[in-house]
Scaffold this motif. Structure first.
Motif, PDB file in Angstrom:
ATOM      1  N   MET A  91      22.803 -10.063 104.731  1.00  0.00           N
ATOM      2  CA  MET A  91      21.551 -10.347 105.430  1.00  0.00           C
ATOM      3  C   MET A  91      21.745 -11.458 106.457  1.00  0.00           C
ATOM      4  O   MET A  91      21.194 -11.401 107.570  1.00  0.00           O
ATOM      5  CB  MET A  91      20.476 -10.738 104.418  1.00  0.00           C
ATOM      6  N   MET A  92      22.524 -12.473 106.112  1.00  0.00           N
ATOM      7  CA  MET A  92      22.748 -13.569 107.056  1.00  0.00           C
ATOM      8  C   MET A  92      23.593 -13.113 108.236  1.00  0.00           C
ATOM      9  O   MET A  92      23.388 -13.560 109.379  1.00  0.00           O
ATOM     10  CB  MET A  92      23.403 -14.753 106.339  1.00  0.00           C
ATOM     11  N   LEU A  93      24.538 -12.205 108.007  1.00  0.00           N
ATOM     12  CA  LEU A  93      25.338 -11.682 109.112  1.00  0.00           C
ATOM     13  C   LEU A  93      24.478 -10.854 110.063  1.00  0.00           C
ATOM     14  O   LEU A  93      24.659 -10.905 111.292  1.00  0.00           O
ATOM     15  CB  LEU A  93      26.495 -10.845 108.564  1.00  0.00           C
TER      16      LEU A  93
ATOM     17  N   CYS B 214      20.482 -13.575 116.524  1.00  0.00           N
ATOM     18  CA  CYS B 214      20.603 -14.832 117.271  1.00  0.00           C
ATOM     19  C   CYS B 214      21.497 -14.663 118.497  1.00  0.00           C
ATOM     20  O   CYS B 214      21.219 -15.229 119.558  1.00  0.00           O
ATOM     21  CB  CYS B 214      21.157 -15.925 116.358  1.00  0.00           C
ATOM     22  N   LEU B 215      22.586 -13.908 118.363  1.00  0.00           N
ATOM     23  CA  LEU B 215      23.456 -13.668 119.513  1.00  0.00           C
ATOM     24  C   LEU B 215      22.718 -12.895 120.600  1.00  0.00           C
ATOM     25  O   LEU B 215      22.911 -13.149 121.801  1.00  0.00           O
ATOM     26  CB  LEU B 215      24.705 -12.907 119.067  1.00  0.00           C
ATOM     27  N   ASP B 216      21.874 -11.948 120.206  1.00  0.00           N
ATOM     28  CA  ASP B 216      21.077 -11.217 121.189  1.00  0.00           C
ATOM     29  C   ASP B 216      20.087 -12.147 121.881  1.00  0.00           C
ATOM     30  O   ASP B 216      19.862 -12.040 123.093  1.00  0.00           O
ATOM     31  CB  ASP B 216      20.339 -10.066 120.501  1.00  0.00           C
ATOM     32  N   MET B 217      19.485 -13.069 121.124  1.00  0.00           N
ATOM     33  CA  MET B 217      18.574 -14.039 121.732  1.00  0.00           C
ATOM     34  C   MET B 217      19.308 -14.949 122.707  1.00  0.00           C
ATOM     35  O   MET B 217      18.773 -15.311 123.762  1.00  0.00           O
ATOM     36  CB  MET B 217      17.903 -14.871 120.640  1.00  0.00           C
TER      37      MET B 217
ATOM     38  N   LEU C  17      25.071 -18.921 110.640  1.00  0.00           N
ATOM     39  CA  LEU C  17      24.787 -17.732 109.829  1.00  0.00           C
ATOM     40  C   LEU C  17      26.065 -17.007 109.438  1.00  0.00           C
ATOM     41  O   LEU C  17      26.202 -16.532 108.302  1.00  0.00           O
ATOM     42  CB  LEU C  17      23.865 -16.790 110.600  1.00  0.00           C
ATOM     43  N   ILE C  18      27.007 -16.909 110.367  1.00  0.00           N
ATOM     44  CA  ILE C  18      28.267 -16.225 110.058  1.00  0.00           C
ATOM     45  C   ILE C  18      29.055 -16.984 108.996  1.00  0.00           C
ATOM     46  O   ILE C  18      29.554 -16.402 108.026  1.00  0.00           O
ATOM     47  CB  ILE C  18      29.103 -16.061 111.340  1.00  0.00           C
ATOM     48  N   VAL C  19      29.157 -18.315 109.153  1.00  0.00           N
ATOM     49  CA  VAL C  19      29.888 -19.110 108.167  1.00  0.00           C
ATOM     50  C   VAL C  19      29.195 -19.067 106.812  1.00  0.00           C
ATOM     51  O   VAL C  19      29.836 -18.898 105.768  1.00  0.00           O
ATOM     52  CB  VAL C  19      30.036 -20.567 108.652  1.00  0.00           C
ATOM     53  N   ALA C  20      27.852 -19.204 106.813  1.00  0.00           N
ATOM     54  CA  ALA C  20      27.112 -19.145 105.554  1.00  0.00           C
ATOM     55  C   ALA C  20      27.241 -17.773 104.903  1.00  0.00           C
ATOM     56  O   ALA C  20      27.362 -17.650 103.679  1.00  0.00           O
ATOM     57  CB  ALA C  20      25.641 -19.486 105.788  1.00  0.00           C
ATOM     58  N   GLY C  21      27.198 -16.709 105.726  1.00  0.00           N
ATOM     59  CA  GLY C  21      27.368 -15.364 105.187  1.00  0.00           C
ATOM     60  C   GLY C  21      28.740 -15.173 104.565  1.00  0.00           C
ATOM     61  O   GLY C  21      28.873 -14.539 103.506  1.00  0.00           O
ATOM     62  N   MET C  22      29.774 -15.710 105.212  1.00  0.00           N
ATOM     63  CA  MET C  22      31.116 -15.640 104.636  1.00  0.00           C
ATOM     64  C   MET C  22      31.176 -16.394 103.318  1.00  0.00           C
ATOM     65  O   MET C  22      31.810 -15.943 102.354  1.00  0.00           O
ATOM     66  CB  MET C  22      32.128 -16.215 105.634  1.00  0.00           C
ATOM     67  N   GLY C  23      30.508 -17.558 103.267  1.00  0.00           N
ATOM     68  CA  GLY C  23      30.482 -18.321 102.018  1.00  0.00           C
ATOM     69  C   GLY C  23      29.816 -17.551 100.893  1.00  0.00           C
ATOM     70  O   GLY C  23      30.298 -17.549  99.749  1.00  0.00           O
ATOM     71  N   LEU C  24      28.699 -16.877 101.202  1.00  0.00           N
ATOM     72  CA  LEU C  24      28.027 -16.074 100.180  1.00  0.00           C
ATOM     73  C   LEU C  24      28.903 -14.910  99.739  1.00  0.00           C
ATOM     74  O   LEU C  24      28.919 -14.537  98.558  1.00  0.00           O
ATOM     75  CB  LEU C  24      26.696 -15.558 100.719  1.00  0.00           C
ATOM     76  N   GLY C  25      29.636 -14.318 100.695  1.00  0.00           N
ATOM     77  CA  GLY C  25      30.563 -13.252 100.325  1.00  0.00           C
ATOM     78  C   GLY C  25      31.648 -13.750  99.383  1.00  0.00           C
ATOM     79  O   GLY C  25      31.987 -13.082  98.398  1.00  0.00           O
TER      80      GLY C  25
END
Length: 397
Positions: free
Chosen positions: A373-375, A381-384, A281-289
């Motif tokens: 939103m992905m971030l 997920c980290l909380d889970m 999610l973090i990598v995908a969010g960075m890509g969208l940014g």
């Protein structure tokens, strides 16, 4: 688990995704040949996707009760008959009905193949790898579908896009039927489910883990399919590319998916499915940014680099979040598979609808918003992952 059986099961997911994309390039010929009109062409797409989404959860639950091998064989047979009927359809009405039959087969195949892989895994490490392979081989259909469909339509006609399914189904069915003997079924069904049941603290805890996985999976497809819709509109509208050129321009967003997805299972074995999902999610969010920053540029190289980053993140995320859902209810793999697949399909449909409504706004801002939103989902997920480590119910490694 025999490699031929794994490939046969993965072929089912490949076909499901292939028939989402391969038909799009055949629509102009279908319209010309069958006088389909806009409503008829929409029906060709929607009859498949709506039936698929509507039956995923039901087939998952039925498979848990009656056996997933029966559901998979039934799904392949429906897919075969539906594909054959599509290729021979004399009218648009028959074609739409045949696409609905394909959707029945796709729903049974999608949930059943994933459930069979999950319940037959010797342990969580093998399950992570098998789901990664399932997602990787299925993901090949995304870049291959439009290109292969376009080639078949150009060399033959629109009916060739449906003939393609028939030999794949027949080849995939052989190992599935061979390894469905009572002895083999007993061997598959005993170990994984018993081990999985012991990891479940309570039905409430399991449902919460599954609900979280479904929410993240739905959000993933909301952003992914919504962004792809915006991207194809941008390439054709703002950049003036033809449909085929627009398809080629989006390949950087699709080509890395199967290769990265194949490695996601290994990463999950090291980090756990929730932390791996957060990484994706973090990598995908960075890509969208990055896409938001580069989409308005004069060239395409910056945008293509952003697409590759985004695709790497999605490739890491997809198998991990699918596996997270399967871990949540290991004693009911069909229901977990159906719930996750329903969430992904619903999220994708809503994403395309919402992004279509917002298409008049600034494309870069919408891409960046999807990245945010992905971030946010990554923190969930980290909380889970933290909760899982504390409870020691879902293995982290």
């Amino acid at each position: 688990m025999p490699k031929l059986l794994v490939l046969g099961l993965c072929a089912g997911y490949f076909l499901v995704l292939l028939d989402v994309t391969v038909v799009n390039v055949a629509l102009p010929q279908i319209n010309a040949d069958l006088q389909a009109g806009q409503s008829g062409m929409a029906g060709v797409i929607n009859a498949y996707t709506f039936v698929l989404a509507a039956l995923l959860l039901a087939f998952g639950a039925i498979g848990d009760r009656w056996g997933h091998r029966r559901i998979v064989v039934f799904g392949f047979l429906c897919f075969f008959l539906g594909s054959l009927a599509c290729s021979l359809s004399p009218t648009i009405e028959v074609l739409v009905a045949s696409r609905a039959l394909q959707g029945v087969g796709a729903a049974a195949t999608m949930t059943g193949t994933l459930a069979m892989l999950s319940e037959s895994a010797a342990d969580d490490r093998e399950r992570n790898k098998l789901v990664g392979l399932w997602a990787a081989l299925g993901g090949v259909a995304l870049p291959v579908g439009p290109l292969l469909g376009g080639l078949l339509v150009e060399l033959g006609n629109w009916r060739a896009a449906f003939w393609l399914n028939l030999p794949v189904i027949l080849v995939a069915l052989v190992p599935i039927i061979v390894y469905s003997s009572p002895a083999w079924a007993a061997r598959l069904g005993s170990g994984g489910l018993a081990r999985g049941a012991g990891r479940v603290e309570s039905s409430g805890s399991s449902r919460m883990r599954l609900l979280t996985a479904c929410i993240v999976a739905g959000l993933m497809n909301f952003c992914v399919l919504g962004s792809l819709f915006l991207l194809t509109q941008f390439f054709q509208g703002d950049r003036g590319l033809s449909p085929f050129q627009a398809g080629l321009a989006t390949l950087p967003a699709l080509l890395p998916l199967p290769f990265v997805a194949a490695l996601s299972g290994t990463v999950s074995n090291r980090l756990g499915v929730w932390r791996t999902s957060a990484m994706g999610l973090i990598v995908a969010g960075m890509g969208l940014g990055l896409m938001g920053l580069t989409v308005s540029g004069s060239g395409l190289w910056g945008l293509w680099i952003a697409l590759v980053v985004w695709a790497i993140g999605v490739g890491i995320l997809t198998p991990a979040i699918v596996t997270a859902a399967m871990h949540a209810l290991p004693q009911r793999p069909g229901f977990a598979s159906g719930a996750g697949s329903t969430a992904r399909n619903l999220g994708g449909a809503v994403g395309v609808t919402v992004f279509a409504v917002l298409a008049g706004m600034d494309t870069g801002a919408l891409m960046a918003g999807a990245g945010v939103m992905m971030l946010i989902a990554a923190f969930i997920c980290l909380d889970m992952s933290r909760r899982a480590r504390e409870s020691q119910l879902v293995p982290v490694r």
